[in-house]
Design an enzyme around this catalytic site. Structure first.
Site, PDB file in Angstrom:
ATOM      1  N   LYS A   1       5.085   4.429  -1.012  1.00 57.38           N
ATOM      2  CA  LYS A   1       5.281   5.772  -1.561  1.00 57.38           C
ATOM      3  C   LYS A   1       6.600   6.388  -1.085  1.00 57.38           C
ATOM      4  O   LYS A   1       7.116   7.314  -1.719  1.00 57.38           O
ATOM      5  CB  LYS A   1       4.103   6.665  -1.191  1.00 57.38           C
ATOM      6  CG  LYS A   1       2.811   6.276  -1.932  1.00 57.38           C
ATOM      7  CD  LYS A   1       1.602   7.042  -1.426  1.00 57.38           C
ATOM      8  CE  LYS A   1       0.324   6.592  -2.139  1.00 57.38           C
ATOM      9  NZ  LYS A   1      -0.900   7.197  -1.579  1.00 57.38           N
TER      10      LYS A   1
ATOM     11  N   GLY B   1       0.819  -1.207   0.000  1.00 59.54           N
ATOM     12  CA  GLY B   1       0.000   0.000   0.000  1.00 59.54           C
ATOM     13  C   GLY B   1       0.855   1.260   0.000  1.00 59.54           C
ATOM     14  O   GLY B   1       1.970   1.287  -0.533  1.00 59.54           O
ATOM     15  N   SER B   2       0.347   2.296   0.649  1.00 58.48           N
ATOM     16  CA  SER B   2       0.986   3.608   0.558  1.00 58.48           C
ATOM     17  C   SER B   2       2.312   3.733   1.287  1.00 58.48           C
ATOM     18  O   SER B   2       3.010   4.739   1.120  1.00 58.48           O
ATOM     19  CB  SER B   2       0.028   4.685   1.064  1.00 58.48           C
ATOM     20  OG  SER B   2      -1.085   4.803   0.194  1.00 58.48           O
ATOM     21  N   THR B   3       2.693   2.724   2.104  1.00 53.15           N
ATOM     22  CA  THR B   3       4.036   2.784   2.683  1.00 53.15           C
ATOM     23  C   THR B   3       5.087   2.759   1.574  1.00 53.15           C
ATOM     24  O   THR B   3       6.190   3.290   1.741  1.00 53.15           O
ATOM     25  CB  THR B   3       4.292   1.612   3.658  1.00 53.15           C
ATOM     26  OG1 THR B   3       4.075   0.371   2.969  1.00 53.15           O
ATOM     27  CG2 THR B   3       3.368   1.696   4.859  1.00 53.15           C
TER      28      THR B   3
END
Length: 484
Positions: free
Chosen positions: A223, A219-221
């Site tokens: 990013k 997921g957004s980790t």
């Protein structure tokens, strides 16, 4: 007559030669198979004649051998303190197998390692049972127990990993569901096999170390990795560099678009700092499309992805997935699509940023100590790679601090300590609950702990987010490590 003697001599020599070949074959080639053959009862009894060394961490004994008094059969039996808390790391020592640290360091623990030859000789001369070496782990018991309790009390499945970013020492490694290794420690083959088979068939997979043995969409980790690649591509970029951040990013070659979480707007354009703070999907999809697949994969590799590791437990390789075109790349850039990463690897990402861009090789064994309390071996920290320059690491640090102070990671804030972090909420399947993630390090100015918390889909409610579910656990683990 001489001819007859010669033929008899040659025949005898040939038979002796075949006999020697057979002996060497049995002793060298077939030795391990014969030793581990379930019909070899002598080998079975021998497993319990040696006094296996202790497994310790932070001054606490996690596993030890207890003298049963049955000198001629099962002399020693393994006992585990807080078994379920440490089982994913320690593993178990059972009648016919050993897993985890019990298996990886078996030769030291059972005293058969070449480094213990002198000690074995002394024990043989004095008619004492062979004693194994102790294995001291890098785990911090207080942090380990808190991570376990936080996950266990609400029935979460997942993993927690904490590292010392300066050395790579693993301070916490928790995986749930777990099991009690004491249930397989008794020298009873049928009982141990029954327990193991039940655990192995359990749909919740309690024998699986979720921290290192399987991968998940980050997921957004992820990013943070995309940001690292984007900043590294052009030295003029910093946290204040602006990128396009539309409400919906059109995916090339398709008639669909990449939206932001819950359809939120990022204002059309955003600085890297703001994009990470509010976790703007379209901004990071834009960055991925601009950079291309190769640069993103190269950056991921610098953090350690793409290669299996040994800590000494085997760690499966993380991977961002194959190049499936630009539409897939935009999704990969926000931690979705075929992007699959272990919790340990995401802890390494946080640790690499914390350590000025240098990623240290993670390890679990602090030192090996002989039965005479002398250090046989100790782990020396090794640099795995330089993921980013110190300058890029500083920009990432600013961005991750903003996430915790002003964005989705406020639940990880510590009193009087600056925390840097990133939340993640990873979709798993249409209509299914999401994985919840959080990575962080603290103190941000002089990091001593980096952590990754992963809560598996469906184990914390259908609307679980990294900020609400995973960040509070990271808060407690960092607090424990830092001694607050």
């Amino acid at each position: 007559m001489n001819g007859t003697l010669k033929r008899a001599s040659v025949a005898c020599l040939l038979m002796f030669g075949l006999l020697m070949i057979n002996i060497n074959y049995l002793q060298a080639v077939k030795a391990d198979d014969l030793r581990t053959d379930s019909r070899n009862t002598r080998s079975f009894f021998a497993r319990y004649q040696n006094e296996r060394g202790m497994i310790t961490a932070g001054g606490e004994t996690l596993a030890k051998s207890v003298d049963t008094g049955a000198a001629n059969t099962f002399r020693f039996q393994r006992k585990y303190t807080d078994g379920p808390v440490y089982a994913p790391v320690i593993g178990f020592f059972a009648p016919e197998s050993a897993q985890g640290i019990e298996g990886a360091e078996n030769k030291y623990l059972d005293g058969t390692h070449p480094d213990l030859f002198v000690r074995r000789t002394v024990d043989l001369i004095t008619s004492k049972p062979t004693r194994g070496a102790a294995v001291d782990l890098t785990l911090v018991p207080k942090a380990q127990k808190i991570a376990y309790e936080d996950m266990q009390k609400s029935g979460k499945r997942g993993a927690v990993v904490a590292l010392d970013p300066r050395t790579g020492a693993i301070l916490t490694m928790v995986s749930l569901p777990t099991f009690d290794p004491n249930t397989m420690a008794a020298p009873d083959k049928s009982k141990a096999a029954k327990v193991y088979n039940k655990l192995d068939k359990d749909d919740n997979k309690p024998l699986l170390n979720r921290a290192i043995s399987t991968t998940y969409a980050p997921g957004s980790t992820f990013k943070v990795v995309t940001s690292a690649a984007y900043l590294s591509e052009d030295s003029s970029r910093d946290a204040n560099t602006e990128v396009d951040a539309p409400n919906v990013l059109p995916l090339p070659g398709t008639n669909i678009g990449l939206p932001n979480y819950h359809g939120e707007s990022c204002g059309g354009r955003a600085t890297l700092l703001d994009a990470l703070t509010i976790s703007c999907n379209t901004a990071f999809g834009t960055m991925g499309l601009e950079m291309g697949y190769d640069k993103l994969k190269e950056q991921a590799a610098k953090f350690g992805m793409g290669q299996p590791m040994s800590i000494p437990l085997d760690v499966v390789a993380s991977d961002i997935g194959p190049d499936e075109g630009k539409a897939a790349l935009a999704q990969t850039s926000i931690g979705q699509r075929s992007n699959q990463i272990t919790p340990l690897q995401m802890a390494m990402v946080a640790a690499g940023v914390a350590n000025q861009g240098k990623v240290m090789k993670p390890y679990l064994v602090n030192k090996i100590v002989s039965p005479d309390n002398e250090d046989i071996d100790s782990t020396r920290p090794q640099e795995l790679d330089e993921a980013v320059t110190p300058q890029v690491a500083d920009e990432l640090r600013k961005m991750m601090i903003s996430v915790v102070q002003n964005g989705t990671g406020t639940a990880a804030q510590l009193p009087g300590i600056t925390v840097a972090g990133k939340t993640g909420t990873a979709e798993t399947a249409k209509g299914a609950a999401s994985h919840a993630w959080f990575i962080a390090f603290a103190p941000a100015e002089d990091p001593k702990v980096a952590v990754a918390v992963f809560v598996e889909s469906g184990s914390a409610g259908n609307d679980a987010t990294g900020g609400a579910v995973a960040a509070p656990i990271a808060h407690d683990v960092m607090q424990a490590v830092l001694g607050q």
